[in-house]
Design a protein around this motif. Structure first.
Motif, mmCIF file in Angstrom:
data_model
loop_
_atom_site.group_PDB
_atom_site.id
_atom_site.type_symbol
_atom_site.label_atom_id
_atom_site.label_comp_id
_atom_site.label_asym_id
_atom_site.label_seq_id
_atom_site.Cartn_x
_atom_site.Cartn_y
_atom_site.Cartn_z
ATOM 1 N N HIS A 276 0.832 -1.172 -0.072
ATOM 2 C CA HIS A 276 -0.010 0.041 -0.011
ATOM 3 C C HIS A 276 0.888 1.179 -0.033
ATOM 4 O O HIS A 276 1.732 1.447 0.953
ATOM 5 C CB HIS A 276 -1.237 -0.098 1.272
ATOM 6 C CG HIS A 276 -1.971 0.808 1.114
ATOM 7 N ND1 HIS A 276 -1.647 2.154 1.147
ATOM 8 C CD2 HIS A 276 -3.371 0.865 0.980
ATOM 9 C CE1 HIS A 276 -3.024 2.849 0.912
ATOM 10 N NE2 HIS A 276 -4.046 1.987 0.724
ATOM 11 N N THR B 34 -6.627 7.405 10.122
ATOM 12 C CA THR B 34 -6.241 6.412 8.997
ATOM 13 C C THR B 34 -4.572 6.022 9.121
ATOM 14 O O THR B 34 -4.257 5.168 8.770
ATOM 15 C CB THR B 34 -6.392 7.421 7.794
ATOM 16 O OG1 THR B 34 -7.774 7.829 7.419
ATOM 17 C CG2 THR B 34 -5.923 6.781 6.380
ATOM 18 N N GLN C 34 -4.557 3.373 11.508
ATOM 19 C CA GLN C 34 -4.915 2.030 10.958
ATOM 20 C C GLN C 34 -3.707 1.344 10.092
ATOM 21 O O GLN C 34 -3.539 0.145 10.142
ATOM 22 C CB GLN C 34 -6.119 2.195 10.392
ATOM 23 C CG GLN C 34 -7.405 2.469 10.938
ATOM 24 C CD GLN C 34 -7.706 1.303 11.971
ATOM 25 O OE1 GLN C 34 -7.490 -0.090 11.363
ATOM 26 N NE2 GLN C 34 -7.794 1.572 13.225
ATOM 27 N N HIS C 35 -2.862 2.303 9.498
ATOM 28 C CA HIS C 35 -1.939 1.698 8.770
ATOM 29 C C HIS C 35 -0.676 1.410 9.326
ATOM 30 O O HIS C 35 -0.042 0.295 9.081
ATOM 31 C CB HIS C 35 -1.545 2.972 7.588
ATOM 32 C CG HIS C 35 -2.376 2.977 6.274
ATOM 33 N ND1 HIS C 35 -2.593 2.050 5.218
ATOM 34 C CD2 HIS C 35 -3.157 4.089 6.130
ATOM 35 C CE1 HIS C 35 -3.507 2.592 4.561
ATOM 36 N NE2 HIS C 35 -4.069 3.675 4.883
ATOM 37 N N ARG D 178 1.264 3.038 3.344
ATOM 38 C CA ARG D 178 2.239 2.438 4.208
ATOM 39 C C ARG D 178 3.936 2.552 3.880
ATOM 40 O O ARG D 178 4.665 2.475 4.683
ATOM 41 C CB ARG D 178 1.974 0.972 4.522
ATOM 42 C CG ARG D 178 0.680 0.885 5.106
ATOM 43 C CD ARG D 178 0.304 -0.502 5.623
ATOM 44 N NE ARG D 178 -0.236 -1.389 4.774
ATOM 45 C CZ ARG D 178 -1.442 -1.424 4.333
ATOM 46 N NH1 ARG D 178 -2.304 -0.844 4.816
ATOM 47 N NH2 ARG D 178 -1.729 -2.542 3.308
#
Length: 133
Positions: free
Chosen positions: A24, A55, A58-59, A27
């Protein structure tokens, strides 16, 4: 073969989890940002990454679960650090896999593909008289 295949070794599952975590772009940016500092909290990363704190968190959670980033609790925040040894180990595994797949000379495949592509561009340019195709 899926990651949950019973024939898949635990080591291969861990490698797949690490690669999935790296798959991703956010990331990857987080890893680069973390790599420039000794340790960071989420709020230190929100500005440079340009995403909401939730966000980014979460990453980071995905990177921590893949053991590519470690964290420690400090007062009321969490401090994140790149797990450099895990990244080096992953790079080694990728290198070994490429060497195995390419017979120890991965550059051979890439060079011939680029040479073919360059010959096609040169031929097209000669026909059209345009070098910027």
């Amino acid at each position: 073969m899926s990651v949950s295949d019973p024939e898949t070794s635990p080591k291969d599952k861990a490698i797949a989890r690490k690669l999935a975590a790296l798959a991703h772009p956010v990331r990857l940016r987080l890893l680069r940002a973390l790599g420039t500092a000794d340790t960071c909290c989420v709020k230190d990363l929100v500005g440079p990454i340009g995403l909401a704190q939730s966000t980014v968190s979460q990453h980071l959670k995905v990177l921590v679960e893949a053991e590519l980033v470690s964290f420690r609790t400090e007062k009321q925040s969490s401090r994140y650090t790149v797990n450099a040894s895990a990244l080096r180990e992953l790079a080694g595994v990728i290198g070994q896999t490429l060497d195995h797949c390419c017979g120890g000379d991965c550059s051979r495949v890439g060079d011939s593909e680029f040479a073919d592509c360059n010959r096609q561009v040169d031929a097209s340019a000669a026909l059209t008289g345009n070098k910027d195709i």
